[in-house]
Design an enzyme around this catalytic site. Structure first.
Site, PDB file in Angstrom:
ATOM      1  N   HIS A 188      -3.138   0.086  61.079  1.00  0.00           N
ATOM      2  CA  HIS A 188      -1.977   0.714  61.009  1.00  0.00           C
ATOM      3  C   HIS A 188      -1.007  -0.078  62.365  1.00  0.00           C
ATOM      4  O   HIS A 188       0.270  -0.243  62.350  1.00  0.00           O
ATOM      5  CB  HIS A 188      -2.067   2.158  61.418  1.00  0.00           C
ATOM      6  CG  HIS A 188      -2.791   3.061  60.744  1.00  0.00           C
ATOM      7  ND1 HIS A 188      -2.265   3.319  59.471  1.00  0.00           N
ATOM      8  CD2 HIS A 188      -4.030   3.485  60.783  1.00  0.00           C
ATOM      9  CE1 HIS A 188      -2.987   3.995  58.777  1.00  0.00           C
ATOM     10  NE2 HIS A 188      -3.970   4.354  59.253  1.00  0.00           N
ATOM     11  N   ASP A 453      -2.348  -7.847  43.124  1.00  0.00           N
ATOM     12  CA  ASP A 453      -3.630  -7.334  42.022  1.00  0.00           C
ATOM     13  C   ASP A 453      -3.722  -8.446  40.883  1.00  0.00           C
ATOM     14  O   ASP A 453      -4.995  -8.605  40.609  1.00  0.00           O
ATOM     15  CB  ASP A 453      -3.283  -6.159  41.587  1.00  0.00           C
ATOM     16  CG  ASP A 453      -3.646  -4.884  42.412  1.00  0.00           C
ATOM     17  OD1 ASP A 453      -4.792  -5.046  42.986  1.00  0.00           O
ATOM     18  OD2 ASP A 453      -3.038  -3.920  42.244  1.00  0.00           O
TER      19      ASP A 453
END
Length: 542
Positions: A188, A453
Site C-alpha cells: 500500500h 495478464d
C-alpha cells in the site's frame, strides 16, 4: 560517501537531508491481572479509539490520494472488527490472566505470521496490515500518541518500512523521497508513493542505527540507488540532473492542449488509467484525451457488502459528467486473482490468476452483473461512456454477455427508466482471445489489450513472483506478435484497438506501437505528456 542499491517504486531524482523514522522502542511487558473483564473493556475502548483515528486517516487520504488508495484505512477498520482476531485477544486475557497490551501484541504476531506464511501474495500483504492495526491498538492501550509526521522540513524519509497510516499523515509537500529497508512494489505504501508522485526506493540494505538525521542523501529513482554524504562531484551532477528534470517537466507542460499527431499526420488517442472517482483530477491535470481504463472494482473494495445500483450509478455519472464529453471506458467488475473481497465468498484457490475471476464471476452470478450494467446504462445518458468486459476467452462468453445486456435493457424499458446502450468492447488478456480475435472483432465495438495478464499467460510466469523477474519479459517477441495480430484483426472489421496495460507506458515501445497501428494507448496520468512528446516528434511511416 556510501551508496546502496534498492528497487525503484517511483522514478525521479532528489537530494536533501535525511529524517530517519524508527519504530517506538516501547516494550510490551507481560503482567498478571486480577480483573479480566476490566482488561477486556480496555481493549474495546482502544478499538473504538483506533476506529476513530482510522476514519480521520481515511478522510485525509481521500482528499490527497483518491478513493482507491484511501480504501486501505477502511480495510483496517474492518480488520479491527474481525471476530477471530478480537476473540483470540479476549481468550488470552481470560485464560492466561494477562494484560491487554500483551494479549494484543501476541495475537497480532500470531495472525501476522499466519498470513505471511501463506502462498497467496495478496494474503501475504495482509500480514503487514495486521501488524499495523495491532501496533495501533497497543499504542492506544498504553497511552502513546501517533507520531506527528506532518511537521517536518522537506526531507528524504528513511525507515525500516512505512505503514499506510504513517505515509498518509505526512505533508506530501515536505517529502522529497521515501527509502525503506523492507516493503514490496505491491504494498500500500508503494501505491501511495506512486499516487503522490514521490520518488521511492524499497529493499535498500541499510543499517538504520548508523544513519543520522540531517545526513545529505541523493535518491535516484531511475537507477534505484541511494547515496549518503555524496562528494562535491556527485552533488554537482545531481543538482544538474534535478534541474534537467525540472526543465523536461516544464517543456512537457507546453504540450498541454496539443494533439497527439505524428509528423506525417497519424493521430493516436492517449488516454488515462484510473482507479477511482478521486483520481479524475490527475486525468484533467495531465490533459488526457479521455479515460481508457476506469477500474470499477474500487466500488466493491473495502466494504462489507455489495454496492447498490444507485451508488454505482452516481459514481459513473460523476465521472462522465466531469469528463465533459471525453470518452470514459469503464471496465466491468474485475474481482478475483489478487483482488479478494470477503463478501463475494470466492473461496481459496491454488492458482487464483487462472481461477474464478472477472467476467467468470459475472456470468456465474448474473444478479451482480445486472446491477452493474443497469447503473452503467443509466449513467451512459450523461456523457461519452463505453464499457469493456475483462478476461474474455471465447465467442460464447460474449454471446452470453449480450443475452444479459438484452435482459437488462428489457427491464429498464419496462420500468420506464432513462438509459442508453453504450459502445461495448472487450479486453484482450488471454492467448485464447488473441487467437480468435478475428471472430471476436465481428462481435464487439473495440479491443483493449491488457498487456499485464497477456504477458503473464503467454510466458506462463506469475508477474507478482519476484523470483521470476529475470524471466518476465514484456518485450518478448511472442507478446508483440500477439499485439500485432489483435490490431490487424480489429482493423479488418473496421474496429479500433488500444492498449491499457503497463506496456502502453513503456516509452521504448511507443514508436513501435504507433507503427503497429494501435489507435489508443491508455496509461497512468503522469505518462500522458511523455507519450505525446514522442508521438509528435516521430513519423509513423519510417
Amino acid at each position: 560517501m556510501q551508496s546502496f542499491q534498492g528497487k525503484s517504486v517511483y522514478k525521479g531524482i532528489v537530494m536533501g537531508p535525511v529524517v530517519v523514522l524508527k519504530k517506538n522502542d516501547y516494550q510490551v511487558k507481560r503482567s498478571r491481572i486480577e480483573d479480566a473483564d476490566a482488561e477486556t473493556s480496555r481493549v474495546q475502548e482502544a478499538v473504538k479509539r483506533s476506529q476513530e483515528q482510522l476514519q480521520k486517516l481515511y478522510d485525509k487520504a481521500l482528499k490527497e490520494v483518491g478513493e482507491a488508495s484511501a480504501a486501505i484505512f477502511e480495510v483496517h477498520q474492518m480488520m479491527l472488527e474481525d471476530e477471530d482476531y478480537l476473540e483470540a485477544i479476549q481468550n488470552m486475557i481470560q485464560t492466561e490472566m494477562v494484560n491487554a497490551e500483551y494479549a494484543v501484541a501476541v495475537t497480532g504476531d500470531n495472525f501476522s505470521q499466519m498470513f505471511a506464511s501463506m502462498d497467496d501474495d495478496y494474503m501475504k500483504a495482509r500480514a503487514a496490515d495486521i501488524k499495523d492495526i495491532s501496533e495501533r491498538l497497543v499504542r492506544n492501550l498504553s497511552g502513546q500518541e501517533d507520531a506527528d509526521l506532518s511537521d517536518i522540513d522537506p526531507s528524504v524519509i528513511v525507515a525500516d518500512d512505512l505503514s499506510p497510516s504513517e505515509t498518509v499523515q505526512m505533508d506530501k509537500e515536505k517529502i522529497l523521497a521515501f527509502v525503506t529497508v523492507h516493503g514490496s512494489t505491491n504494498s500500500h505504501t508503494a501505491i501511495l508513493a506512486r499516487m503522490m508522485n514521490i520518488p521511492a526506493l524499497i529493499g535498500v540494505p541499510l543499517a538504520l542505527d548508523e544513519l543520522k538525521n540531517g545526513t545529505t542523501a541523493v535518491v535516484d529513482g531511475f537507477t534505484g540507488q541511494v547515496t549518503f554524504e555524496p562528494d562535491e562531484e556527485t552533488q554537482a551532477a545531481t543538482l544538474k540532473r534535478v534541474q534537467e528534470e525540472k526543465e523536461k517537466l516544464a517543456l512537457l507542460q507546453e504540450l498541454k492542449g496539443k494533439e497527439n499527431i505524428t509528423l506525417d499526420g497519424k493521430k493516436i488517442n492517449i488516454y488515462a488509467n484510473i482507479g477511482s472517482v478521486g483520481d479524475i483530477g490527475y486525468v484533467l491535470e495531465n490533459d488526457a484525451g479521455g479515460i481508457g481504463l476506469f477500474r470499477s472494482e474500487f466500488l466493491y473494495l473495502g466494504r462489507n457488502d455489495f454496492p447498490t445500483e444507485e451508488e454505482q450509478f452516481q459514481a459513473y455519472k460523476q465521472v462522465v459528467q466531469t469528463m465533459a464529453g471525453k470518452k470514459v471506458i469503464i471496465r466491468t467488475l474485475d474481482i478475483g486473482a489478487d483482488k479478494q473481497v470477503d463478501y463475494f465468498n470466492l473461496g481459496n484457490e491454488e492458482n487464483p490468476a487462472l481461477g474464478y475471476r472477472a467476467i467468470r464471476i459475472c456470468l456465474k452470478q448474473p444478479d451482480i452483473f445486472k446491477t452493474q450494467l443497469r447503473a452503467l446504462f443509466r449513467a451512459a445518458v450523461y456523457g461519452n461512456l463505453s464499457i469493456m468486459y475483462p478476461m474474455i476467452t471465447s465467442v460464447e462468453e460474449v454471446e452470453k454477455i449480450y443475452e444479459i445486456v438484452k435482459e437488462v435493457e428489457i427491464e429498464l424499458k419496462a420500468q420506464e427508466i432513462q438509459y442508453r446502450i453504450p459502445e461495448q468492447g472487450i479486453m484482450i488478456e488471454t492467448p485464447a482471445a488473441v487467437m480468435i480475435s478475428d471472430r471476436l472483432a465481428e462481435m464487439v465495438d473495440f479491443f483493449s489489450i491488457g498487456t499485464n495478464d497477456l504477458t503473464q499467460y503467454t510466458l506462463a510466469i506469475d508477474r507478482q513472483n519476484e523470483k521470476l523477474d529475470d524471466f518476465y519479459n514484456p518485450h518478448h517477441e511472442a507478446v508483440l506478435r500477439m499485439i500485432q495480430m489483435v490490431v490487424d484483426n480489429a482493423h479488418k472489421c473496421g474496429k479500433w484497438a488500444g492498449i491499457c496495460g503497463e506496456l502502453g507506458a513503456d516509452l521504448t515501445l511507443t514508436e513501435k506501437f504507433v507503427r503497429m497501428g494501435l489507435d489508443e494507448l491508455s496509461v497512468a496520468p503522469s505518462m500522458i505528456l511523455k507519450l505525446r512528446k514522442i508521438v509528435r516528434e516521430m513519423k509513423a511511416e519510417d
